[in-house]
Design a protein around this motif. Structure first.
Motif, PDB file in Angstrom:
ATOM      1  N   UNK A 261       1.073  -1.452  -0.527  1.00  0.00           N
ATOM      2  CA  UNK A 261       0.570   0.375   0.351  1.00  0.00           C
ATOM      3  C   UNK A 261       1.084   1.047  -0.237  1.00  0.00           C
ATOM      4  N   UNK A 262       0.533   2.082  -0.564  1.00  0.00           N
ATOM      5  CA  UNK A 262       0.991   3.378  -0.714  1.00  0.00           C
ATOM      6  C   UNK A 262       0.242   4.631   0.535  1.00  0.00           C
ATOM      7  N   UNK A 263      -0.376   4.085   1.460  1.00  0.00           N
ATOM      8  CA  UNK A 263      -0.863   4.386   2.659  1.00  0.00           C
ATOM      9  C   UNK A 263      -2.327   3.784   3.422  1.00  0.00           C
ATOM     10  N   UNK A 264      -2.236   3.623   4.656  1.00  0.00           N
ATOM     11  CA  UNK A 264      -3.722   2.518   4.889  1.00  0.00           C
ATOM     12  C   UNK A 264      -4.210   3.909   5.635  1.00  0.00           C
ATOM     13  N   UNK A 265      -5.569   3.884   5.439  1.00  0.00           N
ATOM     14  CA  UNK A 265      -6.069   4.636   6.773  1.00  0.00           C
ATOM     15  C   UNK A 265      -7.479   3.425   7.622  1.00  0.00           C
TER      16      UNK A 265
END
Length: 349
Positions: A261-265
């Motif tokens: 992932x590039x980012x996790x929310x």
């Protein structure tokens, strides 16, 4: 000379167990001749498989096989046969206290975690609240091992190599990431209402992300009836959305996917900690709880924690208490645009 063999006890929720990984990994690598056995619930086993050559795992079913005093005595006899030289209780609840008591009667070095309950009570107090950063769980865990004679520093980054986990081990359509794609993970639920960003507002977050990043993929993490209901709605509305639970059939596969992932929310939940173990940035949303309680994900920046300054929060360490106001303003007053803007800092760079 008897080989040093330490028993690490940590039951509880998956997120709490996940927070032991950076600590145990660092201990294992800095003391390669030390044998380490982790005692936890069987569901946590995937976190410790192949963690280090000198780390083993023992599962214990406390609800059936080792239920009650009789069951704990049976568990103690099973553990005593392993000839441990030291006991690290990273949980410090009634069950682990009982096991500690039994080990204390023998020739064992025993230490348990200090949960700093007084500081946490001041943090959540309705009157005279003291908003002071508490020692993190990682620091508390390290201190237990220091008291047992194993001082060390945490130097953990990820359970995977720098390139991430092997996507070839995943089924389609989650086993290929194109060079032009950005992958955004979203884990929108948690165990308690006080930690869940309202789904109708999360829907707005997803809509904005899809509009602003038409080539991005939105990967939805979480399992359960509520998750399936909302994930089905969002996947039908947006072709960019994908319910990970329909394809990944194990925690290990989900961890592999997270590592790309590039980012996790995420909420203040297990998925925040699982994603942190893969070395990716996590944008975390905090409602009734607060990052100052010491449960921020490993190596995550406070700047990426989205939380409101309200006189009433935090009202709970774990998020299980009912809202004193009755309106969960700590969550409903967080604007979807605030979350999207924070995610964009990782997508546009």
């Amino acid at each position: 000379m008897k080989k040093e063999h330490i028993l690490v006890i940590r039951f509880s929720a998956l997120g709490d167990v996940a927070m032991t990984i950076p600590v145990i990994w660092s201990l294992a690598h800095q003391y390669p001749d030390l044998r380490i056995t982790v005692l936890s619930r069987n569901s946590s086993r995937p976190l410790f498989e192949d963690l280090a050559p000198n780390v083993g795992f023992m599962g214990a079913d406390l609800k059936r096989e080792y239920k009650g005093i009789k069951g704990l005595n049976a568990l103690y006899r099973r553990l005593a046969a392993k000839q441990f030289t030291a006991i690290a209780d990273l949980h410090n609840v009634l069950r682990s206290e009982f096991l500690r008591m039994r080990f204390n009667l023998g020739s064992y070095r025993v230490a348990h975690i200090n949960k700093h309950r007084k500081g946490r009570r001041r943090l959540t107090s309705q009157n005279n609240k003291q908003l002071i950063q508490q020692p993190t769980s990682f620091e508390n865990y390290v201190e237990v091992f220091r008291r047992l004679g194993y001082p060390f520093t945490i130097d953990f980054h990820s359970i995977f190599p720098p390139e991430g986990g092997n996507l070839n081990l995943l089924p389609g359509p989650i086993n290929v990431k194109n060079s032009f794609e950005r992958w955004i993970g979203i884990a929108p639920f948690a165990a308690h209402k006080g930690k869940v960003y309202p789904p109708e507002l999360m829907q707005q977050v997803i809509e904005q992300l899809c509009q602003q990043h038409p080539k991005a993929r939105i990967l939805l993490f979480g399992r359960g009836a509520e998750e399936d209901k909302w994930f089905d709605i969002w996947c039908r509305q947006h072709s960019q959305c994908l319910n990970v639970g329909q394809y990944a059939d194990s925690m290990h596969q989900e961890l592999i996917l997270m590592s790309h992932l590039d980012v996790m929310l995420s909420m203040d939940s297990a998925n925040m900690h699982l994603a942190s173990l893969t070395g990716i940035p996590v944008v975390s949303v905090w409602g009734a709880t607060h990052s100052y309680a010491g449960f921020m994900g490993w190596n995550q920046s406070e700047q990426n924690a989205i939380q409101l300054d309200l006189d009433c929060r935090p009202c709970s360490i774990f998020g299980q208490k009912k809202c004193r106001r009755g309106d969960y303003a700590c969550l409903y007053q967080i604007k979807p645009t605030t979350i999207v803007e924070k995610i964009n800092t990782f997508i546009t760079n």
